[in-house]
Scaffold this active site. Structure first.
Site, PDB file in Angstrom:
ATOM      1  N   ASN A   8      -1.006   3.103   5.438  1.00 39.91           N
ATOM      2  CA  ASN A   8       1.016   3.698   4.173  1.00 39.91           C
ATOM      3  C   ASN A   8       1.089   5.173   4.696  1.00 39.91           C
ATOM      4  O   ASN A   8       0.544   5.990   4.287  1.00 39.91           O
ATOM      5  CB  ASN A   8       0.115   3.612   2.718  1.00 39.91           C
ATOM      6  CG  ASN A   8       0.969   4.124   2.221  1.00 39.91           C
ATOM      7  OD1 ASN A   8       2.553   4.494   2.536  1.00 39.91           O
ATOM      8  ND2 ASN A   8       0.887   4.382   0.780  1.00 39.91           N
ATOM      9  N   LYS A  10       3.201   6.948   4.088  1.00 37.59           N
ATOM     10  CA  LYS A  10       3.987   6.957   2.751  1.00 37.59           C
ATOM     11  C   LYS A  10       5.010   8.462   3.903  1.00 37.59           C
ATOM     12  O   LYS A  10       5.486   7.457   4.748  1.00 37.59           O
ATOM     13  CB  LYS A  10       2.425   8.028   2.508  1.00 37.59           C
ATOM     14  CG  LYS A  10       1.421   8.275   1.547  1.00 37.59           C
ATOM     15  CD  LYS A  10       0.978   9.110   0.946  1.00 37.59           C
ATOM     16  CE  LYS A  10      -0.196   7.972   0.863  1.00 37.59           C
ATOM     17  NZ  LYS A  10      -1.456   8.551  -0.281  1.00 37.59           N
ATOM     18  N   HIS A  82       3.213   1.966  -5.934  1.00 34.87           N
ATOM     19  CA  HIS A  82       2.318   2.813  -5.968  1.00 34.87           C
ATOM     20  C   HIS A  82       2.184   3.593  -6.670  1.00 34.87           C
ATOM     21  O   HIS A  82       3.325   4.422  -7.208  1.00 34.87           O
ATOM     22  CB  HIS A  82       2.299   2.989  -3.680  1.00 34.87           C
ATOM     23  CG  HIS A  82       1.093   4.046  -3.972  1.00 34.87           C
ATOM     24  ND1 HIS A  82       1.415   5.544  -3.983  1.00 34.87           N
ATOM     25  CD2 HIS A  82       0.410   3.704  -2.759  1.00 34.87           C
ATOM     26  CE1 HIS A  82       0.249   6.610  -3.038  1.00 34.87           C
ATOM     27  NE2 HIS A  82      -0.295   4.860  -2.591  1.00 34.87           N
ATOM     28  N   GLU A  84       2.494   6.262  -6.324  1.00 36.49           N
ATOM     29  CA  GLU A  84       2.974   8.046  -6.268  1.00 36.49           C
ATOM     30  C   GLU A  84       4.884   7.728  -5.871  1.00 36.49           C
ATOM     31  O   GLU A  84       4.837   8.812  -7.052  1.00 36.49           O
ATOM     32  CB  GLU A  84       3.039   8.136  -4.533  1.00 36.49           C
ATOM     33  CG  GLU A  84       1.998   9.072  -4.420  1.00 36.49           C
ATOM     34  CD  GLU A  84       1.188   9.394  -3.355  1.00 36.49           C
ATOM     35  OE1 GLU A  84       2.192   8.912  -2.035  1.00 36.49           O
ATOM     36  OE2 GLU A  84       0.712   9.725  -2.370  1.00 36.49           O
ATOM     37  N   GLU A 149      -6.364   1.538  -7.000  1.00 32.99           N
ATOM     38  CA  GLU A 149      -6.290   3.050  -5.791  1.00 32.99           C
ATOM     39  C   GLU A 149      -6.751   3.415  -7.423  1.00 32.99           C
ATOM     40  O   GLU A 149      -5.676   3.984  -8.106  1.00 32.99           O
ATOM     41  CB  GLU A 149      -5.476   2.753  -5.624  1.00 32.99           C
ATOM     42  CG  GLU A 149      -4.711   2.118  -4.401  1.00 32.99           C
ATOM     43  CD  GLU A 149      -3.924   2.842  -2.995  1.00 32.99           C
ATOM     44  OE1 GLU A 149      -4.057   3.158  -1.826  1.00 32.99           O
ATOM     45  OE2 GLU A 149      -2.442   3.307  -3.856  1.00 32.99           O
ATOM     46  N   GLY A 155      -5.311  10.932  -1.609  1.00 29.39           N
ATOM     47  CA  GLY A 155      -5.594  12.373  -0.752  1.00 29.39           C
ATOM     48  C   GLY A 155      -5.672  13.361  -1.128  1.00 29.39           C
ATOM     49  O   GLY A 155      -5.828  14.724  -1.187  1.00 29.39           O
ATOM     50  N   SER A 186      -8.642   7.746  -0.689  1.00 32.21           N
ATOM     51  CA  SER A 186      -9.646   8.855   0.878  1.00 32.21           C
ATOM     52  C   SER A 186     -10.384   7.290   1.335  1.00 32.21           C
ATOM     53  O   SER A 186     -11.385   8.305   1.957  1.00 32.21           O
ATOM     54  CB  SER A 186     -10.149   9.207  -0.083  1.00 32.21           C
ATOM     55  OG  SER A 186      -9.650  10.582  -1.057  1.00 32.21           O
TER      56      SER A 186
HETATM   57  P1  PGA Z   1      -5.140   8.205   0.621  1.00 28.31           P
HETATM   58  O1  PGA Z   1      -4.394   7.247   0.279  1.00 28.31           O
HETATM   59  O2  PGA Z   1      -5.994   7.574   2.005  1.00 28.31           O
HETATM   60  O3  PGA Z   1      -4.896   9.584   1.700  1.00 28.31           O
HETATM   61  O4  PGA Z   1      -5.899   8.565   0.105  1.00 28.31           O
HETATM   62  C1  PGA Z   1      -4.139   5.879   0.129  1.00 28.31           C
HETATM   63  C2  PGA Z   1      -2.494   5.708  -0.457  1.00 28.31           C
HETATM   64  O5  PGA Z   1      -2.234   6.118  -0.934  1.00 28.31           O
HETATM   65  O6  PGA Z   1      -2.467   4.396  -0.589  1.00 28.31           O
END
Ligand code: PGA
Length: 225
Positions: A8, A10, A82, A84, A149, A155, A186
């Site tokens: 992903n 983003k 997601h 976000e 998640e 993140g 992560s």
């Molecule tokens: P990350 O994000 O691996 O940077 O923690 C995962 C995600 O948001 O899908």
């Protein structure tokens, strides 16, 4: 058995990064890269996923992209809900379900993201929150994937313990025996092998670590062991 790796990006990445992916991953079948919309037309050689979709087939929704547009560009997967999107764009469980149903209607695999916040985790509400999200987000019909998640792991460089991931994933497996279950939050070159080794984890959703070729390559190798 080889597990799935879903990258992903983003709002990151570039044409150059996509070209790097194409060089390394074009032959592999179990890697999907979810890029910003604008890159989705750039490649038919690798599995591409969108990060969002609108639930209406068309209309006056400035800035949005429909299922038929994604299909036109060969997109087979789409992240839905997601954290976000939920946090910054105020997507609700109802929106998530509508988007997932739109995906199913267009033969796009919705990868539905669920997960608890830090506050909910600390209050021991993880299972309750996930059950509510499942009850309210899952589309009518079959053929979706779930990405667990924990919001506090995204993140941050912090991951749940293996016991915590196992516990959530066995609960998910029990409820959704035929569904592909991803873990995200992560995932990196060092912890990927452990995460892939868990029996109810069918793959990983990888954010930050997917932007570095050496790291995503390492994660992909771990997925094949
Ligand atoms: P990350 O994000 O691996 O940077 O923690 C995962 C995600 O948001 O899908």
């Amino acid at each position: 058995m080889q597990k799935w790796v879903v990258a992903n990006w983003k709002m990151n990445g570039s044409k150059n990064l996509l070209n790097e992916y194409k060089k390394i991953f074009q032959k592999h079948e179990k890697l999907i890269v979810c890029t910003p919309f604008i890159y989705l037309g750039e490649s038919a050689e690798i599995n591409l996923g969108a990060q969002n979709i609108h639930w209406q087939p068309k209309g006056a929704y400035t800035g949005e992209v429909s299922a038929s547009m994604l299909v036109e560009f060969g997109v087979k997967y789409c992240l839905v809900g997601h954290s976000e999107r939920r946090q910054h764009f105020h997507e609700t469980n109802t929106d998530v379900r509508a988007k997932a149903e739109t995906c199913l209607g267009a033969d796009i695999m919705p990868i539905i993201c669920i997960g608890e916040t830090l506050e909910q985790y600390e209050a021991n509400q993880t299972h309750e929150v996930l059950e509510r999200q499942l009850a309210e987000c899952l589309p009518r019909g079959q053929g979706f994937w779930i990405a667990y998640e924990p919001v506090w792991a995204i993140g941050t460089g912090i991951t749940p313990t293996t016991d915590e991931i196992s516990e959530v994933h066995s609960m998910l497996r029990e409820k959704l025996p035929n569904t592909t279950l991803l873990y995200g939050g992560s995932v990196n070159g060092d912890n990927a092998a452990t995460i892939f080794s868990m029996p109810n984890v069918d793959g990983a959703l990888v954010g930050g670590a997917s932007l570095d070729m050496a790291t995503i390559t390492k994660i992909y190798s771990a997925s094949a062991k």
